[in-house]
Design a protein around this motif. Structure first.
Motif, short mmCIF file in Angstrom:
data_model
loop_
_atom_site.label_atom_id
_atom_site.label_comp_id
_atom_site.label_asym_id
_atom_site.label_seq_id
_atom_site.Cartn_x
_atom_site.Cartn_y
_atom_site.Cartn_z
N GLN A 187 3.57 15.87 -6.59
CA GLN A 187 2.49 15.96 -5.58
C GLN A 187 2.07 17.20 -6.04
OE1 GLN A 187 5.36 15.20 -2.56
NE2 GLN A 187 4.56 13.42 -1.83
N ALA A 188 2.68 18.31 -6.23
CA ALA A 188 2.13 19.40 -6.43
C ALA A 188 1.12 19.58 -7.63
CB ALA A 188 3.30 20.59 -6.76
N ALA A 189 1.64 18.79 -8.72
CA ALA A 189 0.73 18.71 -9.89
C ALA A 189 -0.55 17.93 -9.51
CB ALA A 189 1.45 17.79 -10.93
N HIS A 190 -0.49 16.89 -8.54
CA HIS A 190 -1.61 16.24 -8.43
C HIS A 190 -2.55 17.08 -7.48
CE1 HIS A 190 -3.77 12.82 -5.96
NE2 HIS A 190 -4.24 12.65 -7.22
N LYS A 191 -2.19 17.86 -6.69
CA LYS A 191 -2.84 18.96 -5.97
C LYS A 191 -3.67 19.73 -7.00
CE LYS A 191 -2.88 22.34 -2.36
NZ LYS A 191 -2.05 22.91 -1.36
N LEU A 192 -2.80 20.24 -7.96
CA LEU A 192 -3.51 21.21 -9.11
C LEU A 192 -4.65 20.48 -9.92
CD1 LEU A 192 -3.14 24.02 -10.25
CD2 LEU A 192 -1.50 23.00 -11.80
N ILE A 193 -4.46 19.37 -10.35
CA ILE A 193 -5.31 18.82 -11.31
C ILE A 193 -6.54 17.77 -10.42
CG2 ILE A 193 -3.53 18.59 -12.87
CD1 ILE A 193 -3.47 15.54 -12.48
N ARG A 194 -6.33 17.62 -9.35
CA ARG A 194 -7.26 16.79 -8.67
C ARG A 194 -8.93 17.17 -9.01
NH1 ARG A 194 -5.71 17.20 -3.15
NH2 ARG A 194 -4.13 15.48 -3.52
N PRO A 195 -9.06 18.38 -9.08
CA PRO A 195 -10.57 18.61 -9.31
C PRO A 195 -11.08 18.11 -10.48
CG PRO A 195 -9.31 20.58 -8.32
CD PRO A 195 -8.39 19.61 -8.61
N TYR A 196 -10.31 18.17 -11.56
CA TYR A 196 -10.35 17.71 -12.90
C TYR A 196 -10.37 16.10 -13.49
CZ TYR A 196 -10.03 22.67 -12.69
OH TYR A 196 -9.98 23.96 -12.38
N ILE A 197 -9.81 15.39 -12.52
CA ILE A 197 -9.57 14.16 -13.06
C ILE A 197 -10.35 13.02 -12.08
CG2 ILE A 197 -7.38 14.63 -13.90
CD1 ILE A 197 -6.22 13.39 -11.36
N HIS A 198 -10.26 12.04 -12.58
CA HIS A 198 -10.98 10.74 -11.56
C HIS A 198 -9.88 10.29 -10.92
CE1 HIS A 198 -14.54 11.13 -13.70
NE2 HIS A 198 -14.40 10.41 -14.86
N ARG A 199 -10.01 9.59 -9.45
CA ARG A 199 -8.99 9.14 -8.89
C ARG A 199 -9.48 7.63 -9.12
NH1 ARG A 199 -6.06 9.04 -3.91
NH2 ARG A 199 -6.11 7.13 -2.74
N THR A 200 -9.01 6.92 -10.17
CA THR A 200 -9.31 5.63 -10.83
C THR A 200 -8.97 4.74 -9.81
OG1 THR A 200 -7.20 5.66 -11.92
CG2 THR A 200 -8.99 6.40 -13.08
N PRO A 201 -9.91 3.51 -9.93
CA PRO A 201 -9.84 2.46 -8.94
C PRO A 201 -8.49 1.62 -9.25
CG PRO A 201 -11.56 1.95 -10.70
CD PRO A 201 -10.99 3.34 -10.73
N VAL A 202 -8.16 1.12 -8.13
CA VAL A 202 -7.19 -0.18 -8.08
C VAL A 202 -7.60 -1.39 -7.93
CG1 VAL A 202 -5.08 -0.89 -7.14
CG2 VAL A 202 -5.06 1.45 -7.52
N LEU A 203 -7.46 -2.28 -8.81
CA LEU A 203 -8.22 -3.55 -8.45
C LEU A 203 -7.33 -4.58 -8.32
CD1 LEU A 203 -10.79 -3.28 -11.33
CD2 LEU A 203 -11.18 -2.68 -8.71
N THR A 204 -7.79 -5.78 -7.83
CA THR A 204 -6.92 -6.94 -7.60
C THR A 204 -7.69 -8.09 -8.17
OG1 THR A 204 -7.98 -7.60 -5.46
CG2 THR A 204 -5.77 -6.18 -5.50
N ASN A 205 -7.06 -8.98 -8.71
CA ASN A 205 -7.66 -10.34 -9.11
C ASN A 205 -6.88 -11.70 -8.97
OD1 ASN A 205 -7.81 -12.43 -11.54
ND2 ASN A 205 -9.64 -10.91 -11.69
N THR A 206 -7.54 -12.62 -8.11
CA THR A 206 -6.92 -13.59 -7.42
C THR A 206 -6.28 -14.61 -8.89
OG1 THR A 206 -8.17 -13.65 -5.43
CG2 THR A 206 -7.10 -15.86 -6.05
N THR A 207 -7.21 -14.79 -9.77
CA THR A 207 -6.84 -15.69 -10.87
C THR A 207 -5.56 -15.27 -11.33
OG1 THR A 207 -9.22 -16.53 -11.31
CG2 THR A 207 -7.74 -16.64 -13.15
N LEU A 208 -5.38 -13.83 -11.72
CA LEU A 208 -4.49 -13.42 -12.43
C LEU A 208 -3.09 -13.36 -11.48
CD1 LEU A 208 -5.74 -10.27 -14.34
CD2 LEU A 208 -5.16 -12.59 -15.36
N ASN A 209 -3.26 -13.21 -10.03
CA ASN A 209 -2.13 -13.44 -9.25
C ASN A 209 -1.62 -15.00 -9.56
OD1 ASN A 209 -2.35 -10.80 -8.22
ND2 ASN A 209 -3.60 -11.88 -6.10
N ASN A 210 -2.75 -16.00 -9.50
CA ASN A 210 -2.29 -17.30 -9.43
C ASN A 210 -1.43 -17.63 -10.82
OD1 ASN A 210 -3.20 -17.66 -6.96
ND2 ASN A 210 -5.37 -18.57 -7.80
N LEU A 211 -2.20 -17.00 -11.97
CA LEU A 211 -1.18 -17.05 -13.19
C LEU A 211 0.14 -16.40 -13.27
CD1 LEU A 211 -4.33 -16.68 -15.63
CD2 LEU A 211 -3.20 -18.68 -15.21
N ALA A 212 0.30 -15.31 -12.73
CA ALA A 212 1.76 -14.69 -12.65
C ALA A 212 2.68 -15.58 -11.69
CB ALA A 212 1.57 -13.32 -12.34
#
Length: 373
Positions: free
Chosen positions: A16-41
Motif C-alpha cells: 500500500q505504501a509502494a502504491h502511494k509512492l508510485i501512483r503519480p508515475y503509473i496508469h491505473r489500468t482498467p479491469v474488464l469483464t467479458n460475458t463470452t469468456l465467463n461462459n466458456l470458463a
C-alpha cells in the motif's frame, strides 16, 4: 540497489505504501469483464479434450466463474514491470547519501531482454538519471528500439544469465551505476504488487460485491506473483500462479512438488517472459510463507488458444505470457475442480492478470500462421 536489509517488510501495508509512492508515475489500468469468456470458463471441457492428459476418464469440472481481467497490457511501456521499476528507482533515490555520493550522475543498470529493460529506461528518463541496459543480442528488435527510445544506453551481451550478469558487472565497474534487478528484490516485488490492490478495488466496483474469491497471475521470476500474494495477505483472497509447461518452464510448480526452489530453467516456450526461474525473495513469499495456494501450468497450444480468444472476444493485444492465467482457468482441471467444489452454486469471482502486451506483429503472425490468422 538498496540493501534488502533496509527495505520495507514484505507485507500488505508495504504494498500500500509502494502504491502511494508510485501512483503519480503509473496508469491505473482498467479491469474488464467479458460475458463470452465467463461462459466458456463456466462450461465443462469435453471428455475427448482430456484424452492424453492426467484427467483422462474423469468427469470434467463444471465451475461457475465470473472473470475480472486486470489489463496491465495497457500499462506504461505495455507491461506491469513499470510499477516495480518506478518503485525501486524512487526508493533508491530516497536512500541516504545517494545524491551526495554522485548517484544521480552514475545512474542505474540492469540486464533484461524486454519489459524490465523498457520499464527501467522509462523510470530513469523520468527521474533524469542515466540508464545502462544489458540486453542479449538476440532480443526482439522492437524491444531494443523501445528501450533506446526511452533514452537508455543499450549494451549487448550473450543470452545466458552468466553472460548478462558479467556484462552488468563490467558496467558497474566502469560507471558506478547501481543495479536494479528485474524481479529478485523486495522493492521490485512491492511495486509489482500494487496492481493487485487496484484489481481488488476495481472488481468490487464492477460487481464482485463480496470481493474477489481468488486471483491468478503469471509467474516467471515471481516478482509480480509474490507482490500479488503480499497484497492479498489477510484479505481472504486466494492466490494461484500460472506457468507454461513447455520444456520445464513450470519451475515453480515443480518446486512446489519437490519442496525446494528450482534454480535454473532452459525453455523456449512462446511465453518468453516466463522463461526465468523464480527468485529467492519471491520464493520466500510464494512457497515458504505459503501465500500462494498452488501453481498450475498449461501447454503452449493452450496459451495460443487463450490469446486468440482475447484478440477475438476482447479486441485486445496481449503477449503470450499475459494469458497463461486465463489458459489455466479454461483448461487446467486441477484448478477448475477446486473452483467447482469451493464455489458451488454461487460460483467464484476470479481476478485474472493480463501482465503485458509487448508482442510484435511478426511474432503474432508466426503464432497463428498455420491457422491462417
Amino acid at each position: 540497489m538498496a540493501d534488502p536489509a533496509n527495505c520495507p517488510p514484505l507485507t500488505r501495508s508495504s504494498v500500500q505504501a509502494a502504491h502511494k509512492l508510485i501512483r503519480p508515475y503509473i496508469h491505473r489500468t482498467p479491469v474488464l469483464t467479458n460475458t463470452t469468456l465467463n461462459n466458456l470458463a463456466s462450461t465443462p471441457q469435453t471428455p475427448e479434450s482430456l484424452v492424453g492428459t492426467q484427467w483422462e476418464g474423469h468427469q470434467p469440472a463444471h465451475p461457475k466463474l465470473r472473470l475480472y481481467f486486470k489489463c496491465e497490457n495497457l500499462q506504461r511501456i505495455g507491461a506491469f514491470k513499470a510499477r516495480g521499476a518506478f518503485h525501486a528507482t524512487l526508493r533508491l533515490m530516497a536512500q541516504e547519501g545517494w545524491e551526495a555520493n554522485g548517484g544521480r550522475e552514475k545512474g542505474v543498470v540492469t540486464h533484461s531482454s524486454g519489459n524490465h529493460a523498457q520499464a527501467l529506461a522509462l523510470a530513469a528518463k523520468t527521474m533524469g538519471i542515466p540508464a545502462h541496459i544489458i540486453m542479449p543480442s538476440i532480443s526482439t528488435p522492437t524491444k531494443i528500439a523501445a528501450t533506446q527510445g526511452y533514452g537508455a544506453r543499450v549494451i549487448f551481451s550473450g543470452s545466458t544469465s552468466v553472460e548478462r550478469e558479467a556484462a552488468a558487472a563490467e558496467i558497474i565497474a566502469e560507471t558506478g551505476a547501481t543495479l536494479i534487478p528485474p524481479y529478485d528484490h523486495p522493492d521490485i516485488m512491492l511495486g509489482q504488487g500494487t496492481l493487485s490492490l487496484e484489481l481488488q478495488e476495481q472488481s468490487v466496483e464492477l460487481g464482485a460485491s463480496g470481493g474477489l474469491d481468488a486471483i491468478i497471475a503469471p509467474c516467471g521470476g515471481g516478482g509480480m506473483l509474490g507482490g500479488t500474494a503480499l497484497s492479498c495477505e489477510g484479505t481472504g483472497i486466494r492466490v494461484f500462479g500460472a506457468e507454461p509447461s513447455f520444456e520445464g518452464a513450470n519451475d515453480a510448480q515443480r518446486g512446489f512438488d519437490a519442496g525446494r526452489r528450482v534454480e535454473s530453467v532452459t525453455s523456449l516456450t512462446i511465453a518468453d517472459g516466463l522463461r526465468t526461474p523464480v527468485g529467492v525473495y519471491p520464493w520466500s513469499v510464494i512457497y515458504e510463507r505459503k501465500l500462494v495456494q498452488a501453481m498450475y501450468s498449461v501447454t503452449d497450444e493452450q496459451i495460443k488458444t487463450a490469446m486468440r480468444l482475447v484478440f477475438e472476444r476482447m479486441k485486445m493485444v496481449v503477449e503470450p505470457s499475459a494469458v497463461v492465467g486465463l489458459a489455466v482457468a479454461l483448461f487446467d482441471e486441477g484448478l477448475r475442480g477446486v473452483m467447482e467444489r469451493e464455489g458451488g452454486d454461487a460460483g467464484w469471482d476470479l481476478g485474472v492478470v493480463f501482465s503485458g502486451g509487448n508482442v510484435s506483429m511478426k511474432a503474432l503472425s508466426g503464432f497463428f500462421s498455420v491457422e491462417g490468422a
